[in-house]
Design a protein around this motif. Structure first.
Motif, PDB file in Angstrom:
ATOM      1  N   UNK A  91      23.019  -0.899 -11.968  1.00 56.76           N
ATOM      2  CA  UNK A  91      24.324  -1.449 -11.615  1.00 56.76           C
ATOM      3  C   UNK A  91      24.847  -0.945 -10.278  1.00 56.76           C
ATOM      4  N   UNK A  92      24.383   0.216  -9.830  1.00 52.92           N
ATOM      5  CA  UNK A  92      24.833   0.768  -8.548  1.00 52.92           C
ATOM      6  C   UNK A  92      23.672   0.997  -7.594  1.00 52.92           C
ATOM      7  N   UNK A  93      22.491   1.297  -8.163  1.00 52.75           N
ATOM      8  CA  UNK A  93      21.318   1.594  -7.341  1.00 52.75           C
ATOM      9  C   UNK A  93      20.083   0.917  -7.933  1.00 52.75           C
ATOM     10  N   UNK A  94      19.042   0.859  -7.120  1.00 51.39           N
ATOM     11  CA  UNK A  94      17.731   0.419  -7.593  1.00 51.39           C
ATOM     12  C   UNK A  94      16.805   1.625  -7.517  1.00 51.39           C
ATOM     13  N   UNK A  95      16.152   1.920  -8.626  1.00 50.39           N
ATOM     14  CA  UNK A  95      15.192   3.026  -8.640  1.00 50.39           C
ATOM     15  C   UNK A  95      13.795   2.428  -8.696  1.00 50.39           C
ATOM     16  N   UNK A  96      12.945   2.858  -7.787  1.00 50.28           N
ATOM     17  CA  UNK A  96      11.552   2.419  -7.764  1.00 50.28           C
ATOM     18  C   UNK A  96      10.694   3.622  -8.120  1.00 50.28           C
ATOM     19  N   UNK A  97      10.045   3.552  -9.273  1.00 54.88           N
ATOM     20  CA  UNK A  97       9.200   4.655  -9.719  1.00 54.88           C
ATOM     21  C   UNK A  97       7.749   4.273  -9.465  1.00 54.88           C
ATOM     22  N   UNK A  98       7.068   5.117  -8.710  1.00 50.74           N
ATOM     23  CA  UNK A  98       5.689   4.853  -8.316  1.00 50.74           C
ATOM     24  C   UNK A  98       4.736   5.469  -9.338  1.00 50.74           C
ATOM     25  N   UNK A  99       3.978   4.626 -10.041  1.00 57.93           N
ATOM     26  CA  UNK A  99       3.002   5.186 -10.972  1.00 57.93           C
ATOM     27  C   UNK A  99       1.832   5.772 -10.186  1.00 57.93           C
ATOM     28  N   UNK A 100       1.134   6.734 -10.800  1.00 55.76           N
ATOM     29  CA  UNK A 100      -0.057   7.246 -10.108  1.00 55.76           C
ATOM     30  C   UNK A 100      -1.060   6.104  -9.903  1.00 55.76           C
ATOM     31  N   UNK A 101      -1.779   6.139  -8.807  1.00 61.55           N
ATOM     32  CA  UNK A 101      -2.747   5.075  -8.520  1.00 61.55           C
ATOM     33  C   UNK A 101      -3.984   5.213  -9.408  1.00 61.55           C
ATOM     34  N   UNK A 102      -4.492   4.061  -9.853  1.00 60.76           N
ATOM     35  CA  UNK A 102      -5.753   4.069 -10.595  1.00 60.76           C
ATOM     36  C   UNK A 102      -6.895   4.214  -9.592  1.00 60.76           C
ATOM     37  N   UNK A 103      -8.053   4.614 -10.074  1.00 62.67           N
ATOM     38  CA  UNK A 103      -9.214   4.779  -9.187  1.00 62.67           C
ATOM     39  C   UNK A 103      -9.553   3.458  -8.502  1.00 62.67           C
ATOM     40  N   UNK A 104      -9.473   2.364  -9.273  1.00 62.76           N
ATOM     41  CA  UNK A 104      -9.784   1.036  -8.728  1.00 62.76           C
ATOM     42  C   UNK A 104      -8.816   0.680  -7.592  1.00 62.76           C
ATOM     43  N   UNK A 105      -7.530   0.966  -7.792  1.00 58.96           N
ATOM     44  CA  UNK A 105      -6.518   0.658  -6.780  1.00 58.96           C
ATOM     45  C   UNK A 105      -6.729   1.532  -5.535  1.00 58.96           C
ATOM     46  N   UNK A 106      -7.124   2.796  -5.742  1.00 59.17           N
ATOM     47  CA  UNK A 106      -7.397   3.692  -4.611  1.00 59.17           C
ATOM     48  C   UNK A 106      -8.527   3.130  -3.751  1.00 59.17           C
ATOM     49  N   UNK A 156      -8.955   8.661   8.525  1.00 62.34           N
ATOM     50  CA  UNK A 156      -9.442   9.701   7.608  1.00 62.34           C
ATOM     51  C   UNK A 156      -8.274  10.386   6.903  1.00 62.34           C
ATOM     52  N   UNK A 157      -7.192  10.627   7.627  1.00 61.91           N
ATOM     53  CA  UNK A 157      -6.009  11.244   7.023  1.00 61.91           C
ATOM     54  C   UNK A 157      -5.408  10.371   5.935  1.00 61.91           C
ATOM     55  N   UNK A 158      -5.326   9.070   6.203  1.00 61.49           N
ATOM     56  CA  UNK A 158      -4.757   8.150   5.209  1.00 61.49           C
ATOM     57  C   UNK A 158      -5.681   8.036   3.999  1.00 61.49           C
ATOM     58  N   UNK A 159      -7.002   7.994   4.229  1.00 57.10           N
ATOM     59  CA  UNK A 159      -7.952   7.924   3.109  1.00 57.10           C
ATOM     60  C   UNK A 159      -7.846   9.172   2.241  1.00 57.10           C
ATOM     61  N   UNK A 160      -7.694  10.334   2.878  1.00 53.37           N
ATOM     62  CA  UNK A 160      -7.550  11.589   2.137  1.00 53.37           C
ATOM     63  C   UNK A 160      -6.280  11.522   1.279  1.00 53.37           C
ATOM     64  N   UNK A 161      -5.202  11.024   1.869  1.00 49.62           N
ATOM     65  CA  UNK A 161      -3.929  10.890   1.146  1.00 49.62           C
ATOM     66  C   UNK A 161      -4.092   9.951  -0.053  1.00 49.62           C
ATOM     67  N   UNK A 162      -4.832   8.861   0.136  1.00 54.70           N
ATOM     68  CA  UNK A 162      -5.032   7.890  -0.953  1.00 54.70           C
ATOM     69  C   UNK A 162      -5.863   8.480  -2.092  1.00 54.70           C
ATOM     70  N   UNK A 163      -6.829   9.324  -1.749  1.00 55.30           N
ATOM     71  CA  UNK A 163      -7.733   9.826  -2.767  1.00 55.30           C
ATOM     72  C   UNK A 163      -7.214  11.060  -3.503  1.00 55.30           C
ATOM     73  N   UNK A 164      -6.080  11.609  -3.012  1.00 53.08           N
ATOM     74  CA  UNK A 164      -5.480  12.748  -3.737  1.00 53.08           C
ATOM     75  C   UNK A 164      -4.956  12.265  -5.082  1.00 53.08           C
ATOM     76  N   UNK A 165      -5.122  13.099  -6.087  1.00 53.26           N
ATOM     77  CA  UNK A 165      -4.669  12.710  -7.427  1.00 53.26           C
ATOM     78  C   UNK A 165      -3.343  13.384  -7.720  1.00 53.26           C
TER      79      UNK A 165
END
Length: 186
Positions: A96-111, A177-186
């Motif tokens: 009603x006042x804000x929108x909350x976006x909750x990011x689920x952990x990425x699946x291996x397939x999505x990574x 490489x930095x972005x790939x490392x960030x994506x593959x972190x669990x």
């Protein structure tokens, strides 16, 4: 005679290519909340398509949560619909006042999918950089044709442009490489 500005104009174009790549990578969702993900989302505000970050505050209270708080409450429903229609794949919670976006952990397939997308962005940036190198070499060949520089100066210029290109390609590889490392972190 070749001066530094001849090289700088092409180096600056390559720098801009890397900046564009960094902006593209900021919009790739990597398991943790990043306000840049909402940069491309627009909402109709008084008859004009306006970016979300210009109609409210976007904060990161937790590592996996974004909160959008509009300055004008009438924008909330439109913002919710815009986020749902977007390709970020997150359904916002409207309190009603804000929108909350909750990011689920990425699946291996999505990574893996996101890593492929990141590599494609990297290849596009490398292609753009190589096109700039080609334009630079053509520029120096034209100077040689007009007898403004000697053949030796042209060869030296081509070597220098290749060095500048190699440095920028290495920088692109580092960013990817930095972005790939960030994506593959669990």
């Amino acid at each position: 005679m070749i001066n530094k500005s001849d090289y700088n104009q092409f180096s600056e174009k390559m720098d801009r290519t890397i900046s564009v790549l960094s902006e593209q990578l900021a919009t790739v969702r990597a398991g943790r909340a990043n306000p840049a993900i909402l940069d491309k989302i627009t909402v109709e505000y008084y008859g004009t398509e306006t970016p979300l970050n210009q109609v409210g505050n976007i904060t990161v209270p937790e590592a996996r949560m974004l909160v959008f708080q509009p300055w004008d409450a009438t924008v909330l429903k439109a913002a919710e619909k815009a986020i749902q229609k977007s390709d970020i794949g997150i359904n916002p919670n409207n309190d009603g006042k804000t929108l909350k976006l909750i990011f689920p952990p990425l699946t291996e397939e999505r990574r893996v999918t996101l890593t492929k997308q990141v590599k494609k962005y990297g290849e596009d940036a490398k292609t753009a950089t190589r096109n700039i190198r080609r334009d630079a070499i053509d520029y120096f060949k034209n100077l040689k044709k007009k007898n403004e520089i000697t053949e030796d100066e042209q060869k030296e210029a081509e070597k220098e442009i290749q060095n500048i290109t190699d440095k920028h390609i290495a920088q692109i590889d580092k960013v990817i490489a930095g972005k790939e490392k960030e994506l593959m972190e669990i």
